[in-house]
Scaffold this motif. Structure first.
Motif, PDB file in Angstrom:
ATOM      1  N   GLY A   1     -52.824 -15.755  52.616  1.00  0.00           N
ATOM      2  CA  GLY A   1     -53.133 -15.088  53.870  1.00  0.00           C
ATOM      3  C   GLY A   1     -53.615 -16.064  54.902  1.00  0.00           C
ATOM      4  N   ARG A   2     -53.840 -15.531  56.082  1.00  0.00           N
ATOM      5  CA  ARG A   2     -54.289 -16.334  57.217  1.00  0.00           C
ATOM      6  C   ARG A   2     -55.272 -15.536  58.045  1.00  0.00           C
ATOM      7  NH1 ARG A   2     -49.912 -20.518  59.294  1.00  0.00           N
ATOM      8  NH2 ARG A   2     -49.263 -21.201  57.250  1.00  0.00           N
ATOM      9  N   VAL A   3     -56.107 -16.295  58.727  1.00  0.00           N
ATOM     10  CA  VAL A   3     -56.955 -15.735  59.771  1.00  0.00           C
ATOM     11  C   VAL A   3     -56.759 -16.641  60.981  1.00  0.00           C
ATOM     12  CG1 VAL A   3     -59.007 -16.977  58.955  1.00  0.00           C
ATOM     13  CG2 VAL A   3     -59.275 -15.010  60.452  1.00  0.00           C
ATOM     14  N   ILE A   4     -56.658 -16.020  62.135  1.00  0.00           N
ATOM     15  CA  ILE A   4     -56.449 -16.758  63.379  1.00  0.00           C
ATOM     16  C   ILE A   4     -57.536 -16.347  64.369  1.00  0.00           C
ATOM     17  CG2 ILE A   4     -54.881 -17.182  65.313  1.00  0.00           C
ATOM     18  CD1 ILE A   4     -52.573 -16.369  63.354  1.00  0.00           C
ATOM     19  N   PHE A   5     -58.278 -17.345  64.854  1.00  0.00           N
ATOM     20  CA  PHE A   5     -59.289 -17.140  65.895  1.00  0.00           C
ATOM     21  C   PHE A   5     -58.759 -17.757  67.178  1.00  0.00           C
ATOM     22  CE2 PHE A   5     -61.807 -17.137  62.022  1.00  0.00           C
ATOM     23  CZ  PHE A   5     -62.716 -16.117  62.241  1.00  0.00           C
ATOM     24  N   THR A   6     -58.763 -16.987  68.258  1.00  0.00           N
ATOM     25  CA  THR A   6     -58.311 -17.516  69.541  1.00  0.00           C
ATOM     26  C   THR A   6     -59.513 -17.922  70.385  1.00  0.00           C
ATOM     27  OG1 THR A   6     -58.309 -15.399  70.698  1.00  0.00           O
ATOM     28  CG2 THR A   6     -56.287 -15.992  69.483  1.00  0.00           C
ATOM     29  N   PRO A   7     -59.321 -18.853  71.313  1.00  0.00           N
ATOM     30  CA  PRO A   7     -60.436 -19.271  72.176  1.00  0.00           C
ATOM     31  C   PRO A   7     -60.986 -18.134  73.042  1.00  0.00           C
ATOM     32  CG  PRO A   7     -58.609 -20.821  72.358  1.00  0.00           C
ATOM     33  CD  PRO A   7     -58.116 -19.647  71.562  1.00  0.00           C
ATOM     34  N   ASP A   8     -60.135 -17.130  73.336  1.00  0.00           N
ATOM     35  CA  ASP A   8     -60.589 -16.042  74.206  1.00  0.00           C
ATOM     36  C   ASP A   8     -61.150 -14.845  73.438  1.00  0.00           C
ATOM     37  OD1 ASP A   8     -58.089 -15.310  73.234  1.00  0.00           O
ATOM     38  OD2 ASP A   8     -57.420 -14.411  75.109  1.00  0.00           O
TER      39      ASP A   8
ATOM     40  N   TRP B   1     -60.240 -13.293  70.230  1.00  0.00           N
ATOM     41  CA  TRP B   1     -59.478 -12.408  69.339  1.00  0.00           C
ATOM     42  C   TRP B   1     -59.437 -13.007  67.941  1.00  0.00           C
ATOM     43  CZ3 TRP B   1     -57.919  -7.625  70.432  1.00  0.00           C
ATOM     44  CH2 TRP B   1     -57.849  -7.244  71.775  1.00  0.00           C
ATOM     45  N   VAL B   2     -59.418 -12.137  66.934  1.00  0.00           N
ATOM     46  CA  VAL B   2     -59.263 -12.569  65.553  1.00  0.00           C
ATOM     47  C   VAL B   2     -58.255 -11.655  64.878  1.00  0.00           C
ATOM     48  CG1 VAL B   2     -61.216 -11.176  64.700  1.00  0.00           C
ATOM     49  CG2 VAL B   2     -60.470 -13.188  63.411  1.00  0.00           C
ATOM     50  N   ALA B   3     -57.399 -12.254  64.053  1.00  0.00           N
ATOM     51  CA  ALA B   3     -56.400 -11.496  63.286  1.00  0.00           C
ATOM     52  C   ALA B   3     -56.459 -11.958  61.833  1.00  0.00           C
ATOM     53  CB  ALA B   3     -55.003 -11.723  63.849  1.00  0.00           C
ATOM     54  N   PHE B   4     -56.598 -11.007  60.924  1.00  0.00           N
ATOM     55  CA  PHE B   4     -56.656 -11.278  59.485  1.00  0.00           C
ATOM     56  C   PHE B   4     -55.469 -10.626  58.805  1.00  0.00           C
ATOM     57  CE2 PHE B   4     -60.691 -12.760  57.639  1.00  0.00           C
ATOM     58  CZ  PHE B   4     -61.400 -12.997  58.792  1.00  0.00           C
ATOM     59  N   ASN B   5     -54.868 -11.341  57.872  1.00  0.00           N
ATOM     60  CA  ASN B   5     -53.918 -10.748  56.945  1.00  0.00           C
ATOM     61  C   ASN B   5     -54.088 -11.472  55.616  1.00  0.00           C
ATOM     62  OD1 ASN B   5     -51.609  -8.842  56.571  1.00  0.00           O
ATOM     63  ND2 ASN B   5     -50.719 -10.724  55.772  1.00  0.00           N
ATOM     64  N   LEU B   6     -54.754 -10.821  54.669  1.00  0.00           N
ATOM     65  CA  LEU B   6     -55.043 -11.409  53.369  1.00  0.00           C
ATOM     66  C   LEU B   6     -54.402 -10.546  52.290  1.00  0.00           C
ATOM     67  CD1 LEU B   6     -58.857 -12.107  53.916  1.00  0.00           C
ATOM     68  CD2 LEU B   6     -56.898 -13.518  54.584  1.00  0.00           C
ATOM     69  N   GLU B   7     -53.681 -11.201  51.371  1.00  0.00           N
ATOM     70  CA  GLU B   7     -52.951 -10.489  50.320  1.00  0.00           C
ATOM     71  C   GLU B   7     -53.312 -11.031  48.958  1.00  0.00           C
ATOM     72  OE1 GLU B   7     -48.826 -11.129  51.079  1.00  0.00           O
ATOM     73  OE2 GLU B   7     -48.881 -10.155  53.028  1.00  0.00           O
ATOM     74  N   GLY B   8     -53.338 -10.140  47.975  1.00  0.00           N
ATOM     75  CA  GLY B   8     -53.592 -10.542  46.603  1.00  0.00           C
ATOM     76  C   GLY B   8     -52.394 -11.252  45.993  1.00  0.00           C
ATOM     77  N   SER B   9     -52.635 -11.817  44.817  1.00  0.00           N
ATOM     78  CA  SER B   9     -51.589 -12.528  44.076  1.00  0.00           C
ATOM     79  C   SER B   9     -50.519 -11.569  43.560  1.00  0.00           C
ATOM     80  CB  SER B   9     -52.209 -13.220  42.856  1.00  0.00           C
ATOM     81  OG  SER B   9     -53.247 -14.068  43.234  1.00  0.00           O
ATOM     82  N   HIS B  10     -49.351 -12.088  43.380  1.00  0.00           N
ATOM     83  CA  HIS B  10     -48.253 -11.396  42.682  1.00  0.00           C
ATOM     84  C   HIS B  10     -47.892 -10.038  43.287  1.00  0.00           C
ATOM     85  CE1 HIS B  10     -49.025 -14.568  39.867  1.00  0.00           C
ATOM     86  NE2 HIS B  10     -50.210 -14.098  39.595  1.00  0.00           N
TER      87      HIS B  10
END
Length: 179
Positions: free
Chosen positions: A71-78, A80-89
């Motif tokens: 998964g990833r998390v993205i933090f923007t300078p302005d 905003w945050v976006a999370f998408n985390l997934e389990g294995s398999h």
């Protein structure tokens, strides 16, 4: 005060011009660098390395996301945050009955964030779990070089621990350019 960019320790070793591993550093009036703020350190893209869940009552760890979550998390300078985390398999659902199981190995949301001390606080605007929409979520974070260790408060998650209090201990690694 001036603004310049500095890479975290060992972040760009052998890689000149790596934009993924830099964060702004302000300088004081005398030209000496000041420590970057937590927000400065968070801005960018982070890859999920590990996701452990601890149950409060027993102290035991739940293997909620498996041995190799992604998964990833993205933090923007302005802000905003976006999370998408997934389990294995995870595999595509083959029947309607498969969908609830997939939801137990997913954490995904988007919202606005702010930083207070050693925490980021996000106002969730959309989420995989409707009960999170409109809530404020706090996370304690320690950034060391290109690693961020995150601890959630004790809470009841919709995914695991059947209504018991648990907290997540999450590790992220700053994403490389093009990764």
């Amino acid at each position: 005060m001036g603004l310049r960019y500095r890479a975290p320790r060992n972040a760009t070793q052998g890689r000149e011009n790596s934009r993924a591993s830099v964060f702004p550093v302000t300088t004081s009036d005398d030209g000496n660098p000041e420590q970057p703020t937590l927000k400065d350190q968070l801005v960018g893209t982070w890859n999920l390395v590990s996701y452990r869940v601890e149950e409060k009552d027993t102290g035991t760890f739940i293997n909620a996301m498996g041995p190799s979550p992604r998964g990833r998390v993205i933090f923007t300078p302005d802000g905003w945050v976006a999370f998408n985390l997934e389990g294995s398999h995870r595999h595509p659902a083959e029947t309607e009955a498969d969908y609830p199981g997939l939801m137990k190995t997913l954490v995904a949301y988007i919202g606005r964030y702010r930083v207070e001390g050693n925490q980021w606080i996000k106002q969730v605007q959309t989420a995989w779990a409707p009960e999170w929409v409109g809530t404020e979520q706090r996370r304690t974070v320690v950034v060391s070089g290109t690693t961020a260790d995150v601890t959630t408060p004790w809470r009841k998650m919709p995914n695991w621990a059947q209504g018991r209090l648990s907290r997540s201990l999450i590790r992220f690694q700053r994403a490389e350019d093009g990764a």
